[in-house]
Write a protein that holds these residues in place. Structure first.
Motif, PDB file in Angstrom:
ATOM      1  N   VAL A  29       0.849  -1.188   0.000  1.00 47.25           N
ATOM      2  CA  VAL A  29       0.000   0.000   0.000  1.00 47.25           C
ATOM      3  C   VAL A  29       0.884   1.237   0.000  1.00 47.25           C
ATOM      4  N   ILE A  30       0.620   2.149  -0.956  1.00 51.48           N
ATOM      5  CA  ILE A  30       1.429   3.362  -1.103  1.00 51.48           C
ATOM      6  C   ILE A  30       0.545   4.585  -0.908  1.00 51.48           C
ATOM      7  N   PRO A  31       0.633   5.249   0.253  1.00 51.91           N
ATOM      8  CA  PRO A  31      -0.134   6.485   0.446  1.00 51.91           C
ATOM      9  C   PRO A  31       0.411   7.583  -0.466  1.00 51.91           C
ATOM     10  N   LEU A  32      -0.476   8.320  -1.127  1.00 53.79           N
ATOM     11  CA  LEU A  32      -0.070   9.418  -1.984  1.00 53.79           C
ATOM     12  C   LEU A  32      -0.059  10.712  -1.180  1.00 53.79           C
ATOM     13  N   ALA A  33       0.915  11.573  -1.454  1.00 55.45           N
ATOM     14  CA  ALA A  33       1.125  12.789  -0.678  1.00 55.45           C
ATOM     15  C   ALA A  33      -0.061  13.740  -0.790  1.00 55.45           C
ATOM     16  N   ASP A  34      -0.124  14.656   0.183  1.00 57.81           N
ATOM     17  CA  ASP A  34      -1.138  15.720   0.208  1.00 57.81           C
ATOM     18  C   ASP A  34      -2.555  15.168   0.252  1.00 57.81           C
ATOM     19  N   GLN A  35      -2.705  14.010   0.908  1.00 51.84           N
ATOM     20  CA  GLN A  35      -4.020  13.393   1.073  1.00 51.84           C
ATOM     21  C   GLN A  35      -4.724  13.192  -0.270  1.00 51.84           C
ATOM     22  N   LEU A  36      -3.944  12.914  -1.285  1.00 53.21           N
ATOM     23  CA  LEU A  36      -4.506  12.713  -2.622  1.00 53.21           C
ATOM     24  C   LEU A  36      -5.237  11.385  -2.721  1.00 53.21           C
ATOM     25  N   GLY A  37      -4.679  10.341  -2.148  1.00 52.84           N
ATOM     26  CA  GLY A  37      -5.295   9.029  -2.236  1.00 52.84           C
ATOM     27  C   GLY A  37      -4.324   7.935  -1.847  1.00 52.84           C
ATOM     28  N   VAL A  38      -4.581   6.725  -2.320  1.00 49.73           N
ATOM     29  CA  VAL A  38      -3.735   5.587  -1.967  1.00 49.73           C
ATOM     30  C   VAL A  38      -3.718   4.594  -3.123  1.00 49.73           C
ATOM     31  N   LEU A  39      -2.534   4.053  -3.404  1.00 46.46           N
ATOM     32  CA  LEU A  39      -2.363   3.023  -4.424  1.00 46.46           C
ATOM     33  C   LEU A  39      -2.071   1.709  -3.710  1.00 46.46           C
ATOM     34  N   ALA A  40      -2.772   0.655  -4.127  1.00 44.40           N
ATOM     35  CA  ALA A  40      -2.561  -0.653  -3.503  1.00 44.40           C
ATOM     36  C   ALA A  40      -2.430  -1.726  -4.573  1.00 44.40           C
ATOM     37  N   VAL A  41      -1.515  -2.648  -4.355  1.00 47.89           N
ATOM     38  CA  VAL A  41      -1.364  -3.814  -5.231  1.00 47.89           C
ATOM     39  C   VAL A  41      -1.438  -5.043  -4.352  1.00 47.89           C
ATOM     40  N   GLY A  42      -2.100  -6.099  -4.864  1.00 50.21           N
ATOM     41  CA  GLY A  42      -2.304  -7.281  -4.045  1.00 50.21           C
ATOM     42  C   GLY A  42      -1.980  -8.566  -4.772  1.00 50.21           C
ATOM     43  N   SER A  43      -1.816  -9.636  -3.978  1.00 50.80           N
ATOM     44  CA  SER A  43      -1.498 -10.964  -4.514  1.00 50.80           C
ATOM     45  C   SER A  43      -2.276 -12.019  -3.739  1.00 50.80           C
ATOM     46  N   SER A  44      -2.599 -13.118  -4.420  1.00 45.95           N
ATOM     47  CA  SER A  44      -3.252 -14.249  -3.761  1.00 45.95           C
ATOM     48  C   SER A  44      -2.245 -15.076  -2.961  1.00 45.95           C
ATOM     49  N   ASP A  45      -0.957 -14.796  -3.148  1.00 45.03           N
ATOM     50  CA  ASP A  45       0.105 -15.478  -2.412  1.00 45.03           C
ATOM     51  C   ASP A  45       0.399 -14.703  -1.129  1.00 45.03           C
ATOM     52  N   PRO A  46       0.201 -15.306   0.041  1.00 38.01           N
ATOM     53  CA  PRO A  46       0.424 -14.579   1.298  1.00 38.01           C
ATOM     54  C   PRO A  46       1.879 -14.168   1.524  1.00 38.01           C
ATOM     55  N   ASN A  47       2.803 -14.785   0.800  1.00 41.96           N
ATOM     56  CA  ASN A  47       4.225 -14.464   0.979  1.00 41.96           C
ATOM     57  C   ASN A  47       4.777 -13.559  -0.115  1.00 41.96           C
ATOM     58  N   HIS A  48       3.932 -13.146  -1.052  1.00 43.35           N
ATOM     59  CA  HIS A  48       4.440 -12.362  -2.182  1.00 43.35           C
ATOM     60  C   HIS A  48       4.879 -10.962  -1.741  1.00 43.35           C
ATOM     61  N   TYR A  49       4.010 -10.257  -1.048  1.00 41.37           N
ATOM     62  CA  TYR A  49       4.358  -8.920  -0.554  1.00 41.37           C
ATOM     63  C   TYR A  49       4.743  -9.033   0.915  1.00 41.37           C
ATOM     64  N   ARG A  50       5.992  -9.418   1.144  1.00 41.78           N
ATOM     65  CA  ARG A  50       6.487  -9.564   2.511  1.00 41.78           C
ATOM     66  C   ARG A  50       6.901  -8.202   3.065  1.00 41.78           C
ATOM     67  N   SER A  51       6.986  -8.126   4.384  1.00 40.30           N
ATOM     68  CA  SER A  51       7.379  -6.876   5.026  1.00 40.30           C
ATOM     69  C   SER A  51       8.797  -6.478   4.664  1.00 40.30           C
ATOM     70  N   SER A  52       9.617  -7.474   4.252  1.00 42.71           N
ATOM     71  CA  SER A  52      11.013  -7.199   3.892  1.00 42.71           C
ATOM     72  C   SER A  52      11.182  -6.846   2.417  1.00 42.71           C
ATOM     73  N   LEU A  53      10.083  -6.817   1.668  1.00 41.77           N
ATOM     74  CA  LEU A  53      10.166  -6.560   0.231  1.00 41.77           C
ATOM     75  C   LEU A  53      10.624  -5.127  -0.042  1.00 41.77           C
TER      76      LEU A  53
END
Length: 252
Positions: free
Chosen positions: A206-230
């Motif tokens: 999840v990428i918050p956009l500056a100046d309260q513009l919005g938020v970009l999110a990308v997701g995966s069905s793999d629970p290990n794809h977007y790890r905290s260390s990515l």
């Protein structure tokens, strides 16, 4: 019959003999170590010695892990072969990394050009989703802008619109953090960001956009794809582009 004095003399003689033998062995060991140091020093000072005595190389034996010995020439040949294999493997890795970086650059270039060519928010959102899916293998992409938005925002296409209050309720901790977040989200966060696709998303970035513009999110069905260390450098880069692009499109 041997009396006690004779036995004592014999014991003393044996003990003295053993002591002399130990002293002799110790002296031999010292001499060997001294000789080894002298030979080593000589070879260091005369590195071309074996160039004039090549016949000696085949007589030098080196121990191996299996207890056997091999000649110095064989050892050097094996060592060079192993180093050659290692260097080829490193070169292959460098070439593979270069190819991957080249592909990433070309994909990023196409995405940025597509975003720059967009004339509406809907076109920008469509270009983003298409590029993420086709070029980067992203399963789920969701771009949400916070309202109220200018009049042109009535045609958002795949881009969603949400009030800031709703966003604060659902993903307030992510927004306050202000940085790209990767990992497994709370059910309420996933539902807010991905809507009808939420049940299929097991990990996300999840990428918050500056100046309260919005938020970009990308997701995966793999629970290990977007790890905290990515690493998040690329996603943060795309977020910065959207921060500069979308306000102009919203006013257009």
């Amino acid at each position: 019959m041997t009396d006690h004095s004779d036995a004592s003399l014999i014991d003393n003689a044996v003990e003295a003999s053993l002591e002399r033998q130990e002293a002799s062995d110790s002296e031999n060991q010292r001499n060997k170590k001294l000789l080894a140091r002298q030979v080593a020093r000589y070879l260091i000072q005369n590195p071309a010695f074996f160039a004039d005595h090549m016949e000696l190389l085949d007589t030098i034996q080196l121990p191996k892990e299996n207890g056997k010995t091999v000649s110095l020439m064989t050892h050097q040949t094996n060592l060079l072969r192993e180093r050659n294999i290692e260097m080829r493997q490193r070169l292959d890795q460098l070439l593979q990394t270069a190819r991957e970086n080249d592909q990433l650059f070309m994909s990023s270039r196409r995405l940025v050009l597509s975003l720059l060519e967009a004339r509406t928010v809907a076109e920008a959102g469509s270009a983003l989703v298409k590029s993420f899916q086709n070029d980067f293998g992203v399963e789920f992409t969701a771009l949400t802008l916070f309202g109220p938005l200018p009049g042109s925002a009535s045609k958002l296409g795949e881009v969603r619109c949400s009030s800031r209050a709703s966003a604060e309720t659902a993903i307030g901790s992510i927004l306050r953090n202000g940085r790209t977040v990767c990992g497994t989200l709370r059910p309420a966060e996933t539902a807010y960001l991905f809507g009808s696709d939420a049940s299929q998303v097991a990990s996300a970035a999840v990428i918050p956009l500056a100046d309260q513009l919005g938020v970009l999110a990308v997701g995966s069905s793999d629970p290990n794809h977007y790890r905290s260390s990515l690493g998040t450098l690329f996603l943060s880069y795309i977020g910065e582009i959207l921060e500069r692009l979308l306000p102009n499109l919203l006013r257009g």
